[in-house]
Structure formats: structure tokens, C-alpha cells
Design a protein around this motif. Structure first.
Motif, PDB file in Angstrom:
ATOM      1  N   ASP A  57       0.797  -1.225   0.000  1.00  0.00           N
ATOM      2  CA  ASP A  57       0.000   0.000   0.000  1.00  0.00           C
ATOM      3  C   ASP A  57       0.831   1.279   0.000  1.00  0.00           C
ATOM      4  OD1 ASP A  57      -2.394  -1.189  -0.191  1.00  0.00           O
ATOM      5  OD2 ASP A  57      -2.925  -1.067   1.935  1.00  0.00           O
TER       6      ASP A  57
ATOM      7  N   ARG B 286     -10.203  -4.718  -2.774  1.00  0.00           N
ATOM      8  CA  ARG B 286      -9.075  -4.063  -3.427  1.00  0.00           C
ATOM      9  C   ARG B 286      -9.277  -3.964  -4.934  1.00  0.00           C
ATOM     10  NH1 ARG B 286      -3.997  -3.611  -1.230  1.00  0.00           N
ATOM     11  NH2 ARG B 286      -4.164  -3.596   1.018  1.00  0.00           N
ATOM     12  N   GLU B 314      -6.559  -4.132  -9.669  1.00  0.00           N
ATOM     13  CA  GLU B 314      -6.252  -3.270  -8.532  1.00  0.00           C
ATOM     14  C   GLU B 314      -5.899  -1.856  -8.969  1.00  0.00           C
ATOM     15  OE1 GLU B 314      -3.201  -4.747  -6.072  1.00  0.00           O
ATOM     16  OE2 GLU B 314      -4.479  -6.193  -5.073  1.00  0.00           O
TER      17      GLU B 314
END
Lengths: 129, 395
Positions: A57, B286, B314
Motif C-alpha cells: 500500500d 481491493r 487493482e
């Protein structure tokens, strides 16, 4: 209708003459950052399970997690790459990452901008490489 | 009298960001303006395609330093629309509160910059001192003074505690007091009025023709505001006035912004009152399902538009950003006509420009063959050396 006159702000300006300065003498007087300030990231090696969600992330690829032993993980944070968004703190399921109030991170030596949290140490003592 | 072309920018003391205006003058009068964008292009749209949705929030937040919440909210809303997610009530209110706090800080900043551009630095100093109140509250609520990072796909990242809500209300009270004073200054101070009245006129017809948006458009009588026309976040649950002014000049734009501040305070108070306890996020997978959506958001400078196309992975397939300044560039060229060169800084500053948000790459086509040419790094270097050699500068 309002009367139009020049020097509307003159009273305000003159009253400021007898007031204390609004600024803080910063390097001499330190100030505390609020509770949820997003500063330098701290890593707790004992909590990490190596899922690498934080690595996935991170918007600036500032964080790397390496496996050093059985259930032991080491974390490297590049302070020059980090944008201090604290997304890794949110992503972490085990709360192994935490943002601190530390913000004075300017550095002349580039090597000091790399921070490694070793798995062996109890609370992640900073070691420069 | 002959015409003179003066280049202003890319680097110029009157402009805060690199932008090139070539101004054709007749004496002191501006007869024609040519604008060239592209000095601050960062390739953010392309970078977004290479990153995941979560990473994109942070990169899009950095499109603009001042309206960072605008860009991230606009993107997040668009993605939520594709994913078909309804975010919790409390998250909507938190987004509204941060959005309005951002509007307050942006408008106070503009008021200071406008004061500075006309040489009224007293106003600049005082507005920026008061802006510090809202910056401190933003830091406490979100964790940073700019680039708040409060949004995430499916809600917000941080909750606002009861004590903080109280603190927001007290700072809003203090700011309202100050804003009332600035309204007095704007309507009574002769220096300000003489300098701003009848400068940078943009008639209602021209504003409609050139597509002015935000406070620039509203100062020319365009009654449009995305918050009311196409409500997002919690704007459909609060009542507020859309400030429209008919001065058509820089003075009108000042009034619209100052009065909008008062509306922002009322929106924050209503949001704090209406807020109910509850969750702040919903879980969003996601991988966003394939689809496309178009998001609108009323940024402090005008309407911000994002387009996102997803292909089921994604990462987004396409992200398109239309920052408010891009729409307000055309009206500026109209506004500048027939004014003195000395009016240029304040007229340009009056739209609250943010050029780095706006920048696009330019594709220059040959007029005759209608073909464009791509230059690689090496040939570009060769070309620049040749270009300087022709003008007598050797390497």
C-alpha cells in the motif's frame, strides 16, 4: 449605506503595537505535535507477521520487510522517500507500525535517512547502516 | 503607436508559479494575451495508472497543495461510484467538515494574496495570521496542515472526537468574528475599493461563453455551485446560500469569497450538530469492478472533475483530472483585454490560479503537414544546443 473612509485597518494595526508577537521562537521553544500527528513511523518487530500489506500500500515504496528468521521480520524505512501519509499504519492488521510526533527529520548525511528496525532488539533500536 | 510584445513568465516576480504570458501592448494597454501552459507538468495522470487505488489517493492529493482534500475526495467518490459503495453517514459529515475547513483556509489565503498583489500588505499579514487558526485545527483533526490524507476508499481514516468537535466550534466562532471584520474592510476601505472596482471586468455573457466556474463565475452572475446542484458528501443535509454577485470585476470576486466564508462557518456548525455516532468506513474490495464514472466536486476555486475508468484489477485504467484553474484560464485572457499592464498581477491572481494542477503536455503539430513529432532525450539536447548556437551562445 456604510461610510467610506480610508485607513480602515489603522486601529487594528496600532493595537498590535502593544501586543506580544504571535510567532513562537521555534528552535528555542519546542512545540508538541497533536496526538494524531503523522510523523516518523515506528516499527515493532515482535508484532509483525510478514503479510507485507504495508509494502503493497505504500505510495512511495519507502518500506521494505525482509524475513530474517522463523517468524522474525526486519523493517527498513527510507525517510527520504516516505511521504508521511501513515497509510501503512492503517493497513497493518497487527498494529506493528505506529506514527509518532517526531517531525525534525532534516539531515545532511543521506545515510542517516535509512532506518532499520532489527528483529532481535526488543523495541527496535535505531541502527545506521 | 507601435505594438510591443512583453513576455511575462515562466519566471516572473508577479507570478508565483511558472506560466508564460506573452502580452501585446499598445502603450500601457493590453491588446492581446497569449498563454502557454506546460512548464510544471508532472505526469500525475499517467503515474496513477501504474499504482493501486489506495496509492492513487495520496498521489492525487498532491495535485494541489491547497485544495488537496478536493482532489482526493473527488477521486474517492468516483471510485466509490464505480464500486457501488455507500459510505456511512458519519464519514460523509467528516468529509464535509474537512472540505469546509479547507475552503476557509483557501479563501483566507486568497484574500491575503490579493492584498499583497495590490500592495496592501497589512491585509495580507492579518488574514494569514487568522488563517493559522484554521490550519491548527486541520492539523489536529487530520494529522497534517496540508495533504490531510483523511479519505480512503469507503469512508474516512480518522474519527473526530467530541472534544475536537467542540474545539472546531470555538475556532469557527473566532474566525467568524474576524471574517465579519474583513467584510467591513472590504466594503469600507477606500484603497481596496478604488483598486479593485472596475478592474478585470468579465461580463455575464463572456463568463458564460468562456465557461468561468467557481467564485470567478459566481462574481459574474453565474448561479452554479456543485454543492447545491449535484450534492455529494453531506451537502444535501445542510442548508446554505450560494453567493452570487453582479459586480463582474475583481471586487466582486473578493466579495464572493469573503461571503462564502460565512456560509462555510454555518455549514460546519450544521454538520457538527447533525452528526450521529456510527462507523466511519465500509470495507471495499481491493479490486474495483470494471466500469467508469465521472465525479464532480466544488473545490474552493471552482468545480473539480475527475474521470476514472476501471478494468477490474487493482489499478485504474485511466484517471483524468480537470482542475478548476483550467476552466478559469480562458476567462482570464478575456479579462485582461484593454487593461493596463500594471493590472495583470491582480487580475491573474483574482481567479486564484493554481497552475501546477492545470498543466498539460503540449502536442505541437506542424500546420502544413498536420503531423506531430516525438523527440527523444538525445535529439532534444542536440536541438537545444543548435538553438543556442544560432543565437550566438556556444557550449
Amino acid at each position: 449605506m456604510n461610510m467610506i473612509r480610508p485607513g480602515k485597518m489603522i486601529r487594528q494595526v496600532l493595537s498590535s503595537l502593544i501586543k506580544k508577537p504571535a510567532t513562537i521562537k521555534y528552535p528555542y521553544v519546542k512545540f508538541e505535535m497533536p496526538e494524531n500527528f503523522r510523523g516518523k513511523i515506528k516499527f515493532y518487530p515482535e508484532k509483525c507477521i510478514g503479510c507485507k500489506l504495508c509494502v503493497r500500500d505504500c505510495p512511495s515504496n519507502a518500506i521494505t520487510i525482509t524475513k530474517v528468521g522463523e517468524k522474525k521480520f526486519e523493517c527498513e524505512i527510507r525517510l527520504d522517500k516516505c511521504i508521511y501519509c501513515a497509510q501503512c499504519v492503517d493497513s497493518c492488521l497487527k498494529k506493528a507500525l505506529e506514527s509518532t510526533g517526531e517531525f525534525e527529520l532534516a539531515q545532511l548525511d543521506k545515510k542517516k535517512l535509512k532506518e532499520i528496525f532489527h528483529a532481535q532488539s526488543e523495541d527496535g533500536i535505531k541502527k545506521e547502516t | 503607436m507601435g505594438k510591443v510584445i512583453i513576455p511575462i513568465g515562466p519566471q516572473h516576480p508577479a507570478l508565483k508559479e511558472p506560466e508564460s504570458f506573452s502580452v501585446t501592448l499598445e502603450g500601457e494597454k493590453i491588446v492581446d494575451v497569449n498563454l502557454r501552459l506546460g512548464y510544471n507538468h508532472r505526469g500525475i495522470e499517467k503515474a496513477c495508472e501504474e499504482r493501486t487505488y489506495i496509492q492513487d489517493i495520496y498521489i492525487l492529493e498532491r495535485v494541489c497543495g491547497i485544495c488537496s482534500h478536493s482532489h482526493s475526495t473527488c477521486f474517492v467518490q468516483t471510485v466509490e461510484e464505480i464500486a457501488g459503495v455507500e459510505i456511512p453517514e458519519r464519514a460523509k459529515y467528516i468529509r464535509t467538515i474537512v472540505a469546509e475547513l479547507e475552503r476557509i483556509h483557501s479563501h483566507l489565503l486568497w484574500l491575503g494574496v490579493a492584498g499583497h498583489e495590490i500592495g496592501f500588505d497589512t491585509l495580507f499579514m492579518y488574514t494569514w495570521r487568522d488563517r493559522e487558526i484554521v490550519m491548527m485545527i486541520l492539523k489536529k483533526v487530520t494529522g497534517n496542515r496540508v495533504n490531510y490524507g483523511i479519505n480512503t476508499i469507503g469512508g474516512v481514516r480518522r474519527d473526530i472526537s467530541q472534544e475536537l468537535l467542540k474545539e472546531i466550534l470555538t475556532s469557527v466562532d473566532a474566525l467568524e468574528e474576524r471574517t465579519k471584520y474583513y467584510i467591513q474592510v472590504a466594503t469600507q476601505e477606500t484603497t481596496l475599493m478604488n483598486r479593485l472596482l472596475n478592474v478585470g471586468k468579465l461580463s455575464h455573457e463572456d463568463a458564460v461563453l468562456t465557461g468561468a466556474i467557481g467564485p470567478t463565475g459566481r462574481a459574474s452572475g453565474i448561479d452554479s455551485d456543485t454543492r447545491r446542484d449535484d450534492p455529494y458528501a453531506a451537502y444535501d443535509k445542510v442548508t446554505f446560500k450560494v453567493i452570487v454577485d453582479n459586480h463582474n470585476d475583481v471586487y466582486g470576486r473578493t466579495l464572493v469569497r469573503v461571503l462564502e466564508l460565512m456560509e462555510a462557518y454555518s455549514i460546519i456548525r450544521q454538520s457538527v450538530q447533525n452528526m450521529t455516532e456510527g462507523p466511519i468506513t465500509v470495507k471495499v474490495p481491493r479490486k474495483i469492478p470494471a466500469g467508469e464514472a465521472f465525479g464532480r466536486y466544488e473545490a474552493p476555486r471552482g468545480e473539480d472533475v475527475h474521470y476514472v475508468k476501471s478494468n477490474g484489477t487493482e489499478k485504474p485504467e485511466r484517471v483524468k483530472v480537470r482542475a478548476p484553474t483550467l476552466a478559469n484560464i480562458k476567462p482570464v485572457l478575456k479579462m485582461l483585454e484593454n487593461y493596463n499592464l500594471a493590472d495583470l498581477p491582480i487580475i491573474v491572481a483574482a481567479i486564484d490560479p493554481c497552475f501546477s494542477c492545470t498543466d498539460r503536455t503540449l502536442l505541437i503539430k506542424d500546420k502544413k503537414s498536420n503531423k506531430s513529432k516525438i523527440m527523444d532525450w538525445e535529439s532534444l539536447r542536440k536541438y537545444s544546443i543548435e538553438w543556442y548556437k544560432k543565437r550566438g551562445i556556444g557550449f
